[in-house]
Write a protein that holds these residues in place. Structure first.
Motif: not given
Length: 576
Positions: A70-79, A99-101, A105-106, A114-119
């Motif tokens: 599921a590339q559109n599910d944020e849970r995989g990137y966060l985990r 990569y997740g960002l 989709p916007n 995710m943007e906050q965690l990345c920053k």
């Protein structure tokens, strides 16, 4: 035991909360096998459980499965990022966030989180980074960077703007332009930028890998550098234009032209006259000039000249070929020109149709000293290095060699008959002797060069000399014991394609030459037994046989891959 999907998933979560992580993993795994299971949610929970057990590789595997499914599910990137952070890999975690960002989709509802965690991670990493060159004093930073190649220095400029400003203004780093390591064609604009960084005061320049249209402009820019000492051109250009542009460079000490720049032999006089401070010349494509056959018109005195390299592939009907003539190379027949400090001489003769060229023939039979004078002995200048490729040596060769020689290389030559050396000069400094693809190499010639000269050889190559066999080598050992025992101290031996080389002969070699560290047995008939014996000897530290560091076995068809692996496992470096 619950059998429904929700019950299995719920039971795994309860076991996790109780701290029974192994049972929780079993429950989550069983839940995944149920039809219509929430695979992403279960994998997320199981990955979290694996993290509690510090089984990060398993947790990372589940997180990557989540992303794949599921590339559109944020849970995989966060985990996945969380697992990498637990493994102390923040740089890779940041890559996962980025990569997740790209994939989300916007309008995704949790993209902002995710943007906050990345920053936040990026800011934390920046706080932990310190620029080493800003921490060091300027003098120490300069000493460190001077150990880098020109290619590395150019790459360092692209790291960040502060490094570009810092190193771009260090003029001493740009005194040597070397484009030989460039991966792509270099434009003239880059050459101009490098010269500007040196304030036009660079001293060394090696032009290679230039885009063809960039060659004239790059040469023009270099010719305006008044302190240029080393000019090395591996480009296609007219030699007349080069000499015309660089005629004002009074400090030139080295000129190297590749085979793409054809230079007639008659032009060498102009080069040596125009640049009196020259210490080294290399011309890899010299053309014949009939007017220069014989004495030539070189300057009368060349006290600065230390190295000469002339090469030619042009066919000729004259003998000897005029392209490689060096007027009055010896000191005795004439005192002009004089080469009192010549240390290196390399002549390379490789025409499509070979014509015999006898290197440095003896004086003509009618040469006689005047009354009251002693006949002078013909001898070369005080060379340290002599390389002859494609030339034939004469019977007086060993007698004309200077006692200062440390390196002698003889390759090619068409004469099958071995020259009879009438007298041999003692070469008490000769440590390297290379003979390759020379049909005139036989027992007598090798004995003369190795034993009669009493050279303290440490490096000996007898490669692809088909008239020299293992029986000749055994005879050589007998002569060495009587006339030159110091040669048994050699540390490097190469016998590429030596006829008769087998396992038994290599045992003879390694028991006679116990100081050997490098042995080249390429294209011989050895088997894996040789590698086994040498590797076992190295491992045991036996003093009865050579303790090799490196062994070359290129083209040895009877050597198996298992034998090579066996040798390498026991510390023997094997080159295939």
């Amino acid at each position: 035991m619950p059998t429904t999907l929700s019950a299995l998933h719920s039971q795994g979560q309860k076991l996790y909360q109780k701290g029974d992580f192994k049972a929780a993993i079993s429950a989550f795994t069983e839940a995944l096998s149920q039809r219509d299971a929430d695979a992403i949610g279960i994998l997320d929970n199981r990955a979290a459980t694996y993290c509690k057990l510090e089984q990060y590789d398993q947790a990372r595997r589940d997180a990557r499965h989540m992303i794949k499914q599921a590339q559109n599910d944020e849970r995989g990137y966060l985990r996945c990022a969380k697992v990498l952070l637990l493994e102390s890999k923040p740089d890779k975690a940041l890559q996962i966030y980025e990569y997740g960002l790209k994939m989300l989709p916007n309008e995704h509802p949790r993209r902002g989180m995710m943007e906050q965690l990345c920053k936040k991670l990026e800011d934390r990493m920046m706080l932990n980074r310190q620029d080493p060159f800003t921490m060091l004093p300027l003098e120490m930073a300069a000493l460190v960077i001077q150990h880098f190649s020109f290619k590395n220095i150019v790459g360092i400029l692209r790291v960040c703007k502060s490094w570009e400003r810092f190193f771009g203004n260090m003029r001493e780093l740009w005194m040597n332009i070397d484009l030989s390591g460039a991966r792509q064609k270099v434009p003239w604009t880059a050459v101009r930028a490098y010269i500007r960084r040196s304030r036009g005061l660079l001293t060394h320049a090696t032009l290679k890998n230039l885009a063809l249209p960039s060659t004239p402009k790059s040469i023009e820019f270099l010719s305006r550098c008044p302190r240029l000492e080393h000019l090395e051109l591996w480009v296609n250009h007219d030699y007349k234009d080069i000499f015309q542009k660089f005629k004002g460079c009074k400090y030139l000490k080295t000129i190297i032209f590749s085979a793409e720049i054809a230079v007639p032999h008659s032009a060498l006089e102009k080069v040596l006259t125009q640049f009196p401070k020259l210490e080294r010349i290399e011309f890899w494509s010299v053309k014949h000039s009939p007017l220069t056959i014989g004495e030539g018109n070189w300057p009368q005195s060349l006290p600065n000249l230390k190295s000469i390299t002339l090469a030619s592939q042009q066919a000729t009907t004259t003998s000897p070929p005029s392209a490689l003539i060096i007027p009055n190379l010896n000191h005795s027949l004439s005192n002009i020109p004089n080469y009192p400090n010549l240390q290196e001489l390399r002549l390379d003769w490789d025409p499509p149709i070979y014509r015999k060229w006898l290197f440095f023939p003896p004086p003509p039979p009618d040469f006689e000293a005047e009354e009251g004078e002693q006949e002078e002995t013909v001898q070369l200048p005080p060379l340290r290095r002599l390389e002859l490729n494609g030339l034939t040596i004469s019977s007086n060769f060993c007698s004309i060699l200077p006692d200062t020689l440390t390196y002698l290389s003889l390759r090619g030559g068409s004469v099958f008959e071995a020259p009879y050396f009438d007298r041999a000069q003692k070469l008490e400094k000769l440590t390297t002797l290379i003979m390759e693809d020379a049909p005139w190499v036989k027992t007598a010639t090798v004995n003369a060069l190795v034993c009669d000269t009493q050279a303290p050889l440490r490096v000996l190559h007898i490669d692809e000399c088909f008239n020299f066999t293992t029986d000749d080598f055994k005879l050589l050992f007998q002569y060495m014991k009587v006339r030159n025992p110091d040669a048994f101290e050699m540390t490097e031996l190469s016998i590429v394609q030596l006829q008769g080389s087998d396992d038994e002969f290599i045992k003879v070699i390694c028991t006679q030459l116990k100081k050997l560290k490098i042995l080249n047995l390429s294209k011989t008939s050895i088997t894996g037994c040789t590698i086994r014996d040498l590797a076992d000897s190295k491992l045991s530290g036996s003093s009865d046989i050579a303790n090799l560091d490196r062994l070359y076995v290129r083209g040895c068809e009877r050597v198996s891959s298992d034998a090579i692996t066996y040798g390498r496992e026991r510390g023997l470096e094997i080159i295939t």
